[in-house]
Design a protein around this motif. Structure first.
Motif, short mmCIF file in Angstrom:
data_model
loop_
_atom_site.label_atom_id
_atom_site.label_comp_id
_atom_site.label_asym_id
_atom_site.label_seq_id
_atom_site.Cartn_x
_atom_site.Cartn_y
_atom_site.Cartn_z
N ASN A 19 -24.24 -15.97 10.19
CA ASN A 19 -23.87 -14.55 10.12
C ASN A 19 -22.36 -14.38 10.02
O ASN A 19 -21.88 -13.49 9.30
N ASP A 23 -20.33 -12.42 7.07
CA ASP A 23 -19.36 -11.35 7.33
C ASP A 23 -18.03 -11.64 6.64
O ASP A 23 -17.41 -10.73 6.06
N GLU A 27 -15.72 -9.90 3.09
CA GLU A 27 -14.29 -9.53 3.09
C GLU A 27 -13.49 -10.34 2.07
O GLU A 27 -12.48 -9.87 1.56
N CYS A 44 -17.11 -16.37 15.53
CA CYS A 44 -18.27 -16.28 16.44
C CYS A 44 -18.04 -17.00 17.75
O CYS A 44 -18.98 -17.31 18.49
N SER A 106 -24.37 -8.81 2.23
CA SER A 106 -23.54 -10.01 2.31
C SER A 106 -24.25 -11.23 1.75
O SER A 106 -23.64 -12.07 1.08
#
Length: 200
Positions: A19, A23, A27, A44, A106
């Motif tokens: 994840n 993310d 970006e 994370c 994503s």
């Protein structure tokens, strides 16, 4: 005596890493190759050794993400292929696929970028997942007696053309849908018309 805090499961840490990569992909415009392992682990709150307990490399993490996308899409599409009519199968398949795509932006930024990315293994994995989707759909259509005007090889060719169109549509759909749901719906309506034309 205080209770010890339970350790984070391996599956949980694996998902956190995946994840975090997604993310950062949302970006970063350079794709998976532009994201460092340290950025992912920092995002994370895990250490680099924790990364290597789940993935041998960034490429392996990318392969895991591609595999997850393919497995989920195949299951979603299989679940809607028992509709009563050919038109209903087309509509349900498009709705299932693109609802998943729009709900997992994503992941599909990853797919769109890595189809032409630097990793030959990831490019090959994407091609393999696409091929499995095509073969499963065409085989199911054949077994259920749908689109009988086509032979099995013709069904495979038609489904392959539709999937290629869908993949090409993803970047535009994600861009347009961020600003206007109506414009996104218009793109999907055009795609449905193209699908119907191919299968007519």
């Amino acid at each position: 005596m205080s209770e010890s805090k339970p350790k984070q499961s391996r599956k949980g840490n694996r998902e956190k890493l995946m994840n975090a990569a997604l993310d950062l992909l949302a970006e970063d415009q350079s794709g998976l190759s532009g994201i460092s392992l340290r950025r992912i682990t920092k995002a994370c709150d895990l250490s680099p050794p924790a990364f290597y307990s789940h993935f041998a490399s960034m490429e392996e993490l990318g392969l895991a993400l591609v595999n997850d996308v393919g497995s989920t899409l195949r299951a979603l599409l299989k679940g809607v292929r028992d509709a009563d009519t050919e038109a209903a199968v087309i509509a349900a398949s498009v709705e299932a696929a693109f609802s998943y795509i729009l709900g997992n932006e994503s992941l599909f930024i990853l797919i769109a970028r890595e189809r032409a990315g630097s990793s030959a293994l990831i490019r090959a994995a994407i091609r393999s997942e696409v091929r499995q989707i095509v073969e499963e759909m065409a085989s199911d259509f054949h077994e259920r007696g749908l689109f009988e005007r086509f032979s099995l090889p013709e069904k495979e060719a038609a489904v392959a053309a539709i999937v290629s169109l869908g993949l090409a549509l993803i970047p535009d759909l994600l861009d347009v849908s961020r600003n206007s749901a109506a414009d996104g719906d218009a793109l999907l309506s055009e795609f449905k018309f193209q699908v119907q034309f191919i299968l007519s």
